[in-house]
Design a protein around this motif. Structure first.
Motif, PDB file in Angstrom:
ATOM      1  N   ALA A   1     111.038   8.960  23.441  1.00 55.25           N
ATOM      2  CA  ALA A   1     111.525   7.842  24.248  1.00 55.25           C
ATOM      3  C   ALA A   1     110.372   6.860  24.463  1.00 55.25           C
ATOM      4  CB  ALA A   1     112.059   8.355  25.578  1.00 55.25           C
ATOM      5  N   GLY A   2     110.699   5.573  24.396  1.00 58.90           N
ATOM      6  CA  GLY A   2     109.687   4.528  24.530  1.00 58.90           C
ATOM      7  C   GLY A   2     109.244   3.959  23.190  1.00 58.90           C
ATOM      8  N   ASP A   3     109.472   4.702  22.093  1.00 59.98           N
ATOM      9  CA  ASP A   3     109.142   4.189  20.756  1.00 59.98           C
ATOM     10  C   ASP A   3     110.138   3.090  20.388  1.00 59.98           C
ATOM     11  OD1 ASP A   3     107.071   6.005  20.661  1.00 59.98           O
ATOM     12  OD2 ASP A   3     108.107   7.428  19.356  1.00 59.98           O
ATOM     13  N   GLN A   4     109.819   2.341  19.328  1.00 55.78           N
ATOM     14  CA  GLN A   4     110.634   1.186  18.929  1.00 55.78           C
ATOM     15  C   GLN A   4     111.360   1.418  17.620  1.00 55.78           C
ATOM     16  OE1 GLN A   4     110.734  -1.044  21.946  1.00 55.78           O
ATOM     17  NE2 GLN A   4     111.426  -2.118  20.136  1.00 55.78           N
ATOM     18  N   LEU A   5     112.575   0.921  17.563  1.00 60.16           N
ATOM     19  CA  LEU A   5     113.406   0.998  16.380  1.00 60.16           C
ATOM     20  C   LEU A   5     113.745  -0.424  15.932  1.00 60.16           C
ATOM     21  CD1 LEU A   5     116.186   3.448  15.758  1.00 60.16           C
ATOM     22  CD2 LEU A   5     116.846   1.080  15.723  1.00 60.16           C
ATOM     23  N   SER A   6     113.636  -0.686  14.643  1.00 59.27           N
ATOM     24  CA  SER A   6     114.032  -1.978  14.070  1.00 59.27           C
ATOM     25  C   SER A   6     115.115  -1.743  13.040  1.00 59.27           C
ATOM     26  CB  SER A   6     112.847  -2.655  13.377  1.00 59.27           C
ATOM     27  OG  SER A   6     111.814  -2.900  14.286  1.00 59.27           O
TER      28      SER A   6
END
Length: 172
Positions: A159-164
Motif C-alpha cells: 500500500a502506498g506504491d504507485q500504479l500507472s
C-alpha cells in the motif's frame, strides 16, 4: 423382452429424466469437469500496467482489462494458470467501495485496490480460491488489479506504491 428386463429399462429411463433435489442450486456456473477442458479465453482488451514501489523498483505487467459489467463479473473465473508478470485490471465507472469473491476462481490471487490517482490503497494477499468470502480493503477505489497469489510479497509491492495504466485511462 422378459418382464424384469422391461421394468429395469423403464426404471433407468425414468431416473434419467428426474432431477436430483440434492444437486447444487448454483448450476449456472459449474466448475470445469476435467483438467483436459481448455482454459477460458482471455479478454480481448489488453494493456500494460506499471507498478513503482517506494524503494524504486519498477514492474511492468501484461494485463487483461475488465472495463464493462460482463468482463468484470467473469474476471479470472475458471482459469488454472496465469503467467507471473500478468494480471487483470478491473476498471470501474466510479470511485467506490469494491468487494470481490472467489467462488469460481481456481487461482489464489493478490488483489490490489487502487485509488483514482494510481495509489495502491490496500492489498488482499493470497485470496483463497473457490470461496464466497467478500474481500475488500478500507477505502474507495477506482481500479482493482489481480495478480497471482504471493506476487506482491515476492516483489515488495505494498500500500502506498504507485500504479500507472500505460496510456489506457487517465489516473485522476
Amino acid at each position: 423382452m422378459p418382464r424384469s428386463a422391461a421394468l429395469f429399462a423403464l426404471s433407468a429411463l425414468l431416473s434419467l429424466s428426474c432431477t436430483d433435489s440434492r444437486q447444487s442450486p448454483d448450476r449456472a456456473n459449474p466448475t470445469p469437469a476435467t483438467a483436459t477442458e481448455p482454459e477460458p479465453p482471455m479478454l480481448s482488451q489488453r494493456g500494460k500496467v506499471e507498478i513503482k514501489t517506494r524503494d524504486g523498483k519498477e514492474y511492468l505487467l501484461d494485463v487483461e482489462i475488465a472495463s464493462d459489467d460482463p468482463s468484470r463479473a467473469r474476471g479470472l473465473m475458471f482459469r488454472r494458470t496465469m503467467p507471473e508478470m500478468a494480471g487483470m485490471i478491473f476498471v470501474f465507472p466510479e470511485v467506490a467501495f469494491h468487494s470481490f469473491w472467489m467462488k469460481n476462481t481456481l487461482l489464489s490471487l493478490d488483489m490490489l485496490f487502487v485509488a483514482a490517482d494510481g495509489t495502491i490503497i490496500g492489498i488482499v494477499e493470497r485470496a483463497e480460491p473457490k470461496t464466497t468470502t467478500g474481500r475488500a480493503v478500507e477505502g474507495d477505489s477506482k481500479y482493482v488489479l489481480e495478480v497471482n497469489g504471493g506476487w506482491c510479497a515476492q516483489h515488495g509491492v505494498a500500500a502506498g506504491d504507485q500504479l500507472s495504466l500505460m496510456g489506457m485511462y487517465d489516473l485522476r
